[in-house]
Every structure is written in C-alpha cells, then in structure tokens.
Design a protein around this motif. Sequence first.
Motif: not given
Length: 283
Positions: A124-126, A79-83, A60-67, A134-139
């Motif tokens: 999921r991040a990719e 990819i390095p940024a996501f990791i 949830v948290c990484s998805g919101i930040v990545v979005s 961010p809302g859809a990414a959190a869900i």
Amino acid sequence: MAEQAIKAAEGPSMGEVFSRGLLTENPSLRQMLGLCPTLAVTTAVSNGLGMGMATTFVLVCSGIVVSLLRKVIPNSVRIPAFITIIASFVTLVMMIVKAYLPALDDALGIYLPLIVVNCIVLGRAEMFASKNGPGAAAIDGLGMGVGFTISLTCMSAIRELLGAGTLLGFQVMPSFVEPMIIMVTPAGGFAVLGVLIAASVWLEQSRARKAGLPVPPAAEVDCATCPIDCGIKDPTDASCALGEATVERIEAAVEEAVAAAAAAAEVAEAPTPDAPKPEGSDA
C-alpha cells in the motif's frame, strides 16, 4: 454519461477508497497477501483482533508519513525509505503491546515484528500512499486494515469455536461436543481460509449482480486446443475430461503408468551378459 465521465476524471471517492479493502480488494481473501500471520495467529479471536489492529495502526500511520514525504524521498531509495518508516511504527506498536498487553505479545510472538515486511503494508505504501495525498492514504490504510482485521477475526472465530469450543476464552460449545483439534492446526487454517475465499468471491459476485454490473464469465473450454484426447468434443458433457474426468479414464492412466514402471524395473533388474575378458588375462 457526463457525470460518470467527470467522476472518472476526479478519481474514486473516499468512501470507495475505504470500501475497496473490505471485500473487492481484501488483502487476505482477494489479494492473498499477509498469509503468514493469517494462518499462524488465527487460533484465537484475541490473537486475530490484536494482529489486525496492530497492522491497521501501522498501515494508517506509515501511509500518512509516506504520502507526506513522497516528493522528498528519491525514487532510487524509496523502498528502503518505506521500510524504515514502517519499521519505526512497528517498533512503537511492539513497545505498546509489550508494556500493556504482555499476554498478546507472547501469543503473537515473532509475527508482530514481522509486520515490517508484511506485503500488505509495503504494497500500500508503494502502490497508493506514494501517489496520493495524506488524507486518501490514511483512508486507504484504514480500509485495508479493517478488511484485514475482519478476515483474521472471522478465521479466528471459526477455528477457536470448532477447535476449542470457546470464543474470546469463554466456553460456548456444550461440554459433550468434542472439539475438532484439526481446526487449530495448519491444515485447519488452510481449510477455513479456502472457505472464506470462496465466500468472499460469492458475495462479490452477488453484489455485482444486484447492482447490475457485469460478472466475469468462467473460462471457456476449447476442444480444439485441449491437451486431453477424450473423444467427446462437447465441453458441456458431464464426462468431458476437462469438466469431470471419469473414473475409468483415471484408472486406465494409473494402470498404464504402473505397467510402464514395472517394465522399466524388469529391464533394470535383468542380468547383463558377461563382458569378454581381454586376451592374456587369468581365468
């Protein structure tokens, strides 16, 4: 028809995004992701719940930040940024678990920091968070995390109950029932995982039938391209080599292979004639 076209153009609803991770796109049972922790830590329900909740928090948290940063992060270093983002939240989870749940930290061991490279989180991040708000990414992260947690909890409950006779540490099975030690071994983990995968496929097909949705048919057998010359030419026949190989054919193939191996061994062990000696050499 018009309403369906409008819904398709608008994309899936939040409910659909959340529910996909529960069954149709369950990370462990349908996408076969995150199998290392799925098989390694599911010997007790507490371990499965702990790993599932930790992974859900990171999803949830990484998805919101990545979005939020999807338009800022260059495509060449995404990819390095996501990791890096994922590792930050995994470090936070590790610190919390180590401070307040030391027993769980000892039980999960190396698999807790390995959430950083878990294919579920990075995938999921990719595939979703970097392409949606961010809302859809959190869900989406919550749905995938809940589905992952359910899979781990079900596996843990079955393995702990049959392997130790307990649930959450409390004795459930009668004392005269001998625990199945194999259930707490890797072999038991693979067996339970296979049963749960089959159950999830059956549930999904049953749900599709009740909803009137098409169910993908089984692969058709084409005798013309079959590599096995069984001579039956009827895929519905019970003795079809592709449907159910008969014992006689298997025994014949084994006997032929054994005979060929024995013949090769005899040829290898047969004495070779002495090579002619060069002229002038000593006898």
